[in-house]
Design a protein around this motif. Structure first.
Motif, PDB file in Angstrom:
ATOM      1  N   UNK A   1       8.880 -13.648 -10.990  1.00 50.13           N
ATOM      2  CA  UNK A   1       9.942 -14.058 -10.072  1.00 50.13           C
ATOM      3  C   UNK A   1      11.311 -13.980 -10.738  1.00 50.13           C
ATOM      4  N   UNK A   2      11.387 -14.337 -12.023  1.00 51.12           N
ATOM      5  CA  UNK A   2      12.658 -14.267 -12.742  1.00 51.12           C
ATOM      6  C   UNK A   2      13.127 -12.826 -12.883  1.00 51.12           C
ATOM      7  N   UNK A   3      12.198 -11.920 -13.154  1.00 53.31           N
ATOM      8  CA  UNK A   3      12.551 -10.500 -13.238  1.00 53.31           C
ATOM      9  C   UNK A   3      13.080 -10.018 -11.892  1.00 53.31           C
ATOM     10  N   UNK A   4      12.375 -10.355 -10.825  1.00 52.15           N
ATOM     11  CA  UNK A   4      12.793  -9.933  -9.484  1.00 52.15           C
ATOM     12  C   UNK A   4      14.159 -10.499  -9.126  1.00 52.15           C
ATOM     13  N   UNK A   5      14.436 -11.724  -9.551  1.00 56.15           N
ATOM     14  CA  UNK A   5      15.729 -12.347  -9.277  1.00 56.15           C
ATOM     15  C   UNK A   5      16.863 -11.541  -9.895  1.00 56.15           C
ATOM     16  N   UNK A   6      16.704 -11.144 -11.147  1.00 54.81           N
ATOM     17  CA  UNK A   6      17.763 -10.392 -11.822  1.00 54.81           C
ATOM     18  C   UNK A   6      17.967  -9.013 -11.216  1.00 54.81           C
ATOM     19  N   UNK A   7      16.956  -8.490 -10.571  1.00 51.15           N
ATOM     20  CA  UNK A   7      17.070  -7.146  -9.985  1.00 51.15           C
ATOM     21  C   UNK A   7      17.750  -7.141  -8.620  1.00 51.15           C
ATOM     22  N   UNK A   8      18.012  -8.295  -8.060  1.00 51.21           N
ATOM     23  CA  UNK A   8      18.728  -8.335  -6.793  1.00 51.21           C
ATOM     24  C   UNK A   8      20.165  -7.839  -7.014  1.00 51.21           C
ATOM     25  N   UNK A   9      20.637  -6.895  -6.202  1.00 51.91           N
ATOM     26  CA  UNK A   9      21.966  -6.312  -6.433  1.00 51.91           C
ATOM     27  C   UNK A   9      23.086  -7.338  -6.519  1.00 51.91           C
ATOM     28  N   UNK A  10      23.061  -8.359  -5.655  1.00 45.39           N
ATOM     29  CA  UNK A  10      24.135  -9.342  -5.676  1.00 45.39           C
ATOM     30  C   UNK A  10      24.095 -10.200  -6.930  1.00 45.39           C
ATOM     31  N   UNK A  11      22.885 -10.464  -7.444  1.00 52.23           N
ATOM     32  CA  UNK A  11      22.747 -11.226  -8.689  1.00 52.23           C
ATOM     33  C   UNK A  11      23.232 -10.389  -9.865  1.00 52.23           C
ATOM     34  N   UNK A  12      22.824  -9.127  -9.902  1.00 46.90           N
ATOM     35  CA  UNK A  12      23.247  -8.246 -10.983  1.00 46.90           C
ATOM     36  C   UNK A  12      24.773  -8.131 -11.033  1.00 46.90           C
ATOM     37  N   UNK A  13      25.407  -8.035  -9.866  1.00 50.04           N
ATOM     38  CA  UNK A  13      26.867  -7.958  -9.837  1.00 50.04           C
ATOM     39  C   UNK A  13      27.501  -9.252 -10.339  1.00 50.04           C
ATOM     40  N   UNK A  14      26.975 -10.373  -9.891  1.00 49.62           N
ATOM     41  CA  UNK A  14      27.543 -11.664 -10.272  1.00 49.62           C
ATOM     42  C   UNK A  14      27.440 -11.910 -11.772  1.00 49.62           C
TER      43      UNK A  14
END
Length: 259
Positions: free
Chosen positions: A81-94
């Motif tokens: 789940x943590x890996x998937x979270x970081x791969x979200x485009x909005x998270x990566x941008x932030x």
């Protein structure tokens, strides 16, 4: 530093990211803690950030105030789940991170989580373990030598001795039974085929875990892994008097990874 709660199977995991300076995007390390998680290795997180890496640290469900029940299966799911979270485009941008350059680094039981998650995710190109605990591999060996009930009792005693006050919704016996139930699917040696082409760093200490980690490293090399680095430290399980050397070793390995 940015704090957040990462969703995992209906719960929100307490987490934070050490964000490197400048615009990025930065490669990112997910730093995975052990059992029960007293040594968090956040000195390494600060050093990695200074070297240009974002670093995510989180607490598995049921550990250190994160809601839910702690279990090894849940912790594996939480790492995914943590890996998937970081791969979200909005998270990566932030967080100014590169979701294509995620590296897993785990200490003790965190090494167990690292091996399981990396083996299941071919997009994780590099992983490192610090005195990884092959807990199901050890249970597998115990089951081959003694009755299941005796192996579970011995493992439960060892888990209880580690101190389980920071963990919720679990018992030593229940966790030991979980390891026994997965003794054929979680051991490190069963993950060699999936991991033999990855960049890997395997670190060991004088803490009783060296033999199983050396066996894992040898199996990776025998399977053709030419991107494996190993090093042994004459120190305890927390690398108490080798923190600077540990940091230098990890940073040098990270610096040598393909861009």
């Amino acid at each position: 530093m940015q704090t957040m709660q990462i969703p995992s199977h209906g719960k929100l995991m307490n987490a934070l990211v050490y964000i490197a300076a400048d615009a990025g995007p930065h490669p990112v390390v997910i730093l995975l803690h052990g059992f029960p998680g007293n040594e968090r290795n956040l000195d390494l997180a600060q050093d990695m950030r200074r070297a240009g890496w974002d670093v995510l640290y989180f607490n598995y469900r049921g550990s250190w105030g994160t809601p839910g029940d702690f279990s090894f299966a849940h912790s594996i799911e939480d790492t995914v789940a943590a890996i998937a979270y970081l791969r979200q485009p909005e998270v990566a941008r932030s967080l100014r991170l590169d979701p294509n350059r995620i590296v897993l680094i785990g200490h003790s039981m965190g090494g167990f989580m690292t091996v399981e998650a990396a083996a299941a995710d071919p997009a994780i190109k590099a992983f490192a373990t610090i005195s990884a605990a092959d807990m199901s591999g050890r249970m597998q060996a115990m089951l081959a030598m003694e009755k299941r009930s005796d192996a579970i009792a011995a493992m439960a005693h060892g888990l209880a001795e580690e101190g389980m006050a920071p963990l919720a919704g679990c018992t030593p016996d229940g966790l030991a039974r979980e390891l026994a139930d997965h003794a054929m699917s979680w051991p490190f040696l069963d993950k060699v085929g999936a991991l033999k082409n990855r960049n890997a760093l395997i670190l060991t200490a004088d803490d009783g875990l060296t033999r199983e980690n050396n066996a894992f490293a040898a199996a990776l090399r025998n399977a053709g892994d030419t991107h494996l680095t190993t090093r042994h430290f004459a120190t305890d399980h927390a690398y108490s008097d080798k923190r600077i050397e540990l940091s230098h070793t990890v940073l040098a390995w990270l610096a040598g990874l393909p861009k």
